[in-house]
Motif scaffolding. Structure first.
Motif, PDB file in Angstrom:
ATOM      1  N   THR A  27       0.811  -1.216   0.000  1.00  0.00           N
ATOM      2  CA  THR A  27       0.000   0.000   0.000  1.00  0.00           C
ATOM      3  C   THR A  27       0.848   1.272   0.000  1.00  0.00           C
ATOM      4  O   THR A  27       0.414   2.306  -0.507  1.00  0.00           O
ATOM      5  N   ASP A  28       2.037   1.202   0.582  1.00  0.00           N
ATOM      6  CA  ASP A  28       2.908   2.383   0.560  1.00  0.00           C
ATOM      7  C   ASP A  28       3.327   2.723  -0.867  1.00  0.00           C
ATOM      8  O   ASP A  28       3.356   3.892  -1.264  1.00  0.00           O
ATOM      9  N   ILE A  29       3.654   1.681  -1.643  1.00  0.00           N
ATOM     10  CA  ILE A  29       4.022   1.904  -3.039  1.00  0.00           C
ATOM     11  C   ILE A  29       2.815   2.404  -3.825  1.00  0.00           C
ATOM     12  O   ILE A  29       2.924   3.312  -4.661  1.00  0.00           O
ATOM     13  N   LEU A  30       1.663   1.820  -3.556  1.00  0.00           N
ATOM     14  CA  LEU A  30       0.441   2.278  -4.220  1.00  0.00           C
ATOM     15  C   LEU A  30       0.205   3.757  -3.942  1.00  0.00           C
ATOM     16  O   LEU A  30      -0.142   4.527  -4.847  1.00  0.00           O
ATOM     17  N   TYR A  31       0.393   4.155  -2.692  1.00  0.00           N
ATOM     18  CA  TYR A  31       0.168   5.561  -2.322  1.00  0.00           C
ATOM     19  C   TYR A  31       1.154   6.479  -3.031  1.00  0.00           C
ATOM     20  O   TYR A  31       0.758   7.523  -3.564  1.00  0.00           O
ATOM     21  N   ASP A  62      -4.160   8.296   4.664  1.00  0.00           N
ATOM     22  CA  ASP A  62      -3.522   9.128   3.643  1.00  0.00           C
ATOM     23  C   ASP A  62      -4.009   8.761   2.239  1.00  0.00           C
ATOM     24  O   ASP A  62      -4.174   9.638   1.388  1.00  0.00           O
ATOM     25  N   ILE A  63      -4.240   7.486   2.021  1.00  0.00           N
ATOM     26  CA  ILE A  63      -4.770   7.063   0.717  1.00  0.00           C
ATOM     27  C   ILE A  63      -6.186   7.595   0.539  1.00  0.00           C
ATOM     28  O   ILE A  63      -6.558   8.081  -0.541  1.00  0.00           O
ATOM     29  N   ARG A  64      -6.974   7.554   1.598  1.00  0.00           N
ATOM     30  CA  ARG A  64      -8.356   8.031   1.471  1.00  0.00           C
ATOM     31  C   ARG A  64      -8.387   9.552   1.259  1.00  0.00           C
ATOM     32  O   ARG A  64      -9.223  10.053   0.509  1.00  0.00           O
ATOM     33  N   ILE A  65      -7.493  10.262   1.918  1.00  0.00           N
ATOM     34  CA  ILE A  65      -7.414  11.706   1.693  1.00  0.00           C
ATOM     35  C   ILE A  65      -7.056  12.003   0.249  1.00  0.00           C
ATOM     36  O   ILE A  65      -7.626  12.907  -0.389  1.00  0.00           O
ATOM     37  N   LEU A  66      -6.108  11.245  -0.298  1.00  0.00           N
ATOM     38  CA  LEU A  66      -5.749  11.423  -1.708  1.00  0.00           C
ATOM     39  C   LEU A  66      -6.913  11.039  -2.608  1.00  0.00           C
ATOM     40  O   LEU A  66      -7.141  11.665  -3.655  1.00  0.00           O
ATOM     41  N   GLN A  67      -7.671  10.033  -2.200  1.00  0.00           N
ATOM     42  CA  GLN A  67      -8.872   9.644  -2.941  1.00  0.00           C
ATOM     43  C   GLN A  67      -9.859  10.809  -3.021  1.00  0.00           C
ATOM     44  O   GLN A  67     -10.434  11.096  -4.085  1.00  0.00           O
ATOM     45  N   ILE A  68     -10.046  11.491  -1.903  1.00  0.00           N
ATOM     46  CA  ILE A  68     -10.966  12.637  -1.863  1.00  0.00           C
ATOM     47  C   ILE A  68     -10.488  13.741  -2.802  1.00  0.00           C
ATOM     48  O   ILE A  68     -11.271  14.320  -3.566  1.00  0.00           O
ATOM     49  N   ARG A  69      -9.209  14.034  -2.771  1.00  0.00           N
ATOM     50  CA  ARG A  69      -8.662  15.081  -3.644  1.00  0.00           C
ATOM     51  C   ARG A  69      -8.817  14.707  -5.115  1.00  0.00           C
ATOM     52  O   ARG A  69      -9.111  15.562  -5.961  1.00  0.00           O
ATOM     53  N   ASN A  70      -8.631  13.439  -5.426  1.00  0.00           N
ATOM     54  CA  ASN A  70      -8.844  12.981  -6.801  1.00  0.00           C
ATOM     55  C   ASN A  70     -10.291  13.155  -7.227  1.00  0.00           C
ATOM     56  O   ASN A  70     -10.582  13.614  -8.337  1.00  0.00           O
ATOM     57  N   LEU A  71     -11.214  12.774  -6.349  1.00  0.00           N
ATOM     58  CA  LEU A  71     -12.634  12.888  -6.665  1.00  0.00           C
ATOM     59  C   LEU A  71     -13.050  14.343  -6.839  1.00  0.00           C
ATOM     60  O   LEU A  71     -13.870  14.674  -7.698  1.00  0.00           O
ATOM     61  N   TRP A  72     -12.489  15.235  -6.037  1.00  0.00           N
ATOM     62  CA  TRP A  72     -12.747  16.665  -6.238  1.00  0.00           C
ATOM     63  C   TRP A  72     -12.228  17.116  -7.596  1.00  0.00           C
ATOM     64  O   TRP A  72     -12.879  17.900  -8.287  1.00  0.00           O
ATOM     65  N   ALA A  73     -11.066  16.625  -7.954  1.00  0.00           N
ATOM     66  CA  ALA A  73     -10.445  17.042  -9.215  1.00  0.00           C
ATOM     67  C   ALA A  73     -11.279  16.629 -10.423  1.00  0.00           C
ATOM     68  O   ALA A  73     -11.297  17.329 -11.438  1.00  0.00           O
ATOM     69  N   VAL A  74     -11.981  15.489 -10.318  1.00  0.00           N
ATOM     70  CA  VAL A  74     -12.821  15.029 -11.441  1.00  0.00           C
ATOM     71  C   VAL A  74     -14.284  15.390 -11.212  1.00  0.00           C
ATOM     72  O   VAL A  74     -15.170  14.865 -11.891  1.00  0.00           O
ATOM     73  N   ASN A  75     -14.539  16.262 -10.215  1.00  0.00           N
ATOM     74  CA  ASN A  75     -15.880  16.793  -9.943  1.00  0.00           C
ATOM     75  C   ASN A  75     -16.869  15.711  -9.502  1.00  0.00           C
ATOM     76  O   ASN A  75     -18.056  15.787  -9.812  1.00  0.00           O
ATOM     77  N   GLU A  76     -16.372  14.745  -8.752  1.00  0.00           N
ATOM     78  CA  GLU A  76     -17.240  13.715  -8.167  1.00  0.00           C
ATOM     79  C   GLU A  76     -17.480  14.080  -6.698  1.00  0.00           C
ATOM     80  O   GLU A  76     -17.009  13.400  -5.778  1.00  0.00           O
ATOM     81  N   LEU A  77     -18.224  15.166  -6.474  1.00  0.00           N
ATOM     82  CA  LEU A  77     -18.371  15.703  -5.128  1.00  0.00           C
ATOM     83  C   LEU A  77     -19.136  14.756  -4.202  1.00  0.00           C
ATOM     84  O   LEU A  77     -18.813  14.649  -3.019  1.00  0.00           O
ATOM     85  N   SER A  78     -20.133  14.081  -4.731  1.00  0.00           N
ATOM     86  CA  SER A  78     -20.943  13.193  -3.895  1.00  0.00           C
ATOM     87  C   SER A  78     -20.103  12.030  -3.366  1.00  0.00           C
ATOM     88  O   SER A  78     -20.161  11.692  -2.176  1.00  0.00           O
ATOM     89  N   LYS A  79     -19.311  11.421  -4.243  1.00  0.00           N
ATOM     90  CA  LYS A  79     -18.450  10.320  -3.804  1.00  0.00           C
ATOM     91  C   LYS A  79     -17.394  10.818  -2.827  1.00  0.00           C
ATOM     92  O   LYS A  79     -17.071  10.135  -1.847  1.00  0.00           O
ATOM     93  N   ALA A  80     -16.865  11.999  -3.104  1.00  0.00           N
ATOM     94  CA  ALA A  80     -15.871  12.572  -2.183  1.00  0.00           C
ATOM     95  C   ALA A  80     -16.485  12.833  -0.810  1.00  0.00           C
ATOM     96  O   ALA A  80     -15.834  12.627   0.224  1.00  0.00           O
ATOM     97  N   ASP A  81     -17.754  13.268  -0.786  1.00  0.00           N
ATOM     98  CA  ASP A  81     -18.431  13.512   0.493  1.00  0.00           C
ATOM     99  C   ASP A  81     -18.563  12.227   1.302  1.00  0.00           C
ATOM    100  O   ASP A  81     -18.426  12.232   2.529  1.00  0.00           O
ATOM    101  N   ASP A  82     -18.833  11.126   0.610  1.00  0.00           N
ATOM    102  CA  ASP A  82     -18.931   9.838   1.315  1.00  0.00           C
ATOM    103  C   ASP A  82     -17.591   9.469   1.954  1.00  0.00           C
ATOM    104  O   ASP A  82     -17.555   8.990   3.099  1.00  0.00           O
ATOM    105  N   GLU A  83     -16.522   9.666   1.220  1.00  0.00           N
ATOM    106  CA  GLU A  83     -15.194   9.348   1.750  1.00  0.00           C
ATOM    107  C   GLU A  83     -14.841  10.276   2.916  1.00  0.00           C
ATOM    108  O   GLU A  83     -14.277   9.848   3.929  1.00  0.00           O
ATOM    109  N   LEU A  84     -15.179  11.550   2.773  1.00  0.00           N
ATOM    110  CA  LEU A  84     -14.885  12.507   3.833  1.00  0.00           C
ATOM    111  C   LEU A  84     -15.713  12.215   5.080  1.00  0.00           C
ATOM    112  O   LEU A  84     -15.217  12.335   6.214  1.00  0.00           O
ATOM    113  N   GLU A  85     -16.957  11.822   4.888  1.00  0.00           N
ATOM    114  CA  GLU A  85     -17.807  11.467   6.026  1.00  0.00           C
ATOM    115  C   GLU A  85     -17.229  10.269   6.784  1.00  0.00           C
ATOM    116  O   GLU A  85     -17.286  10.219   8.021  1.00  0.00           O
ATOM    117  N   TYR A  86     -16.671   9.309   6.035  1.00  0.00           N
ATOM    118  CA  TYR A  86     -16.040   8.152   6.670  1.00  0.00           C
ATOM    119  C   TYR A  86     -14.900   8.600   7.583  1.00  0.00           C
ATOM    120  O   TYR A  86     -14.785   8.160   8.730  1.00  0.00           O
TER     121      TYR A  86
END
Length: 287
Positions: A27-31, A62-86
């Motif tokens: 997972t470190d390499i993946l990140y 840290d991976i989930r935080i990066l996931q949220i930033r990616n989702l914001w970048a592609v304008n997937e706000l709803s999915k990002a909100d789910d990750e942030l809520e988690y």
């Protein structure tokens, strides 16, 4: 010979696949790879890696935080909100989480939505002064001057505020006052070696009324320079149309020789590219 080579390939394939699987489960390499893709604005590639990383390690924040930033970048706000809520549920005190909350508030296109989200954040971070400053700013933008002023008055003397937060609070206090009255006096004295020895006296009185997005100021300036005196009457307005466009307009007239008989100006200001401001306008003066 061909059959032998084919057999060897078949025997080696599992080892190659297993070696690839070992890399993918690190997972470190993946990140690190996902972060590199994110920095290069390759968001979909980064998302593939963060999705895989979260499958393997759901609590790798840290991976989930990066996931949220990616989702914001592609304008997937709803999915990002789910990750942030988690994250807000599982690890609200994680060091890099609170900046995401501020960023999410700023992503709202309307102040009402931002205020609703901020109410939720207040429950999780009740002692966070930065959120209160942001709330006061949003209330000012919504025309809720009284509520914004109450928050600013309670916070302005608090310890632990940054310089930027104190500055923002002072701006809120200034903008939340509906009526202001001010007086200034200026005295200028000259050296005895100077041919003009009479001192100059200037007195100004002004009244300011703040509307929702416009400040209007009426001002009277009286100046006595020994050889002559005069009064200048001015009216100014500072309309704010949106967060990028605002204006300044002024008209003044005088009954003496010290000031112009008539002076009027209008300027429009437009902010763009975050750091630039363009100005267009004109000035009319009659002596």
């Amino acid at each position: 010979m061909k059959n032998l080579l084919f057999t060897l390939v078949l025997l080696l394939c599992p080892f190659i696949i297993n070696a690839q699987e070992v890399t993918e489960t690190n997972t470190d390499i993946l990140y690190q790879k996902a972060l590199e893709h994110y920095k290069n604005e390759e968001y979909q590639k980064s998302l593939q890696l963060t999705n895989r990383g979260l499958e393997l390690a759901p609590k790798y924040h840290d991976i989930r935080i990066l996931q949220i930033r990616n989702l914001w970048a592609v304008n997937e706000l709803s999915k990002a909100d789910d990750e942030l809520e988690y994250l807000l549920t599982e690890a609200p005190e994680y060091a890099d989480l609170k900046p995401l909350v501020y960023r999410r508030i700023n992503l709202f296109t309307n102040n009402t939505g931002a205020l609703d989200y901020l109410k939720m954040a207040e429950i999780i971070y009740p002692a966070d002064k930065g959120l209160q400053v942001k709330k006061a700013q949003l209330l000012i933008a919504e025309g809720e001057r009284k509520k914004a002023r109450e928050i600013a008055m309670n916070l302005i003397s608090s310890e632990g505020l940054t310089g930027a937060e104190r500055y923002d609070l002072q701006i809120i206090l200034n903008r939340s006052v509906s009526d202001e009255i001010g007086f200034t006096y200026q005295f200028i004295n000259f050296s005895k070696d100077y041919s003009r020895t009479d001192p100059w006296h200037t007195i100004s009185a002004e009244y300011q009324h703040n509307f929702d997005r416009t400040a209007v100021i009426g001002r009277v300036n009286y100046s006595n320079r020994g050889y002559d005196d005069a009064a200048l009457y001015e009216l100014e307005a500072y309309p704010v149309f949106n967060d990028r466009l605002y204006a300044f307009t002024n008209i003044g007239f005088s009954n003496g020789t010290i000031f112009p008989d008539l002076r009027s100006s209008l300027s429009l200001f437009y902010n763009f590219a975050s750091v630039f401001e363009a100005e267009a306008g004109g000035l009319i003066t009659r002596l």
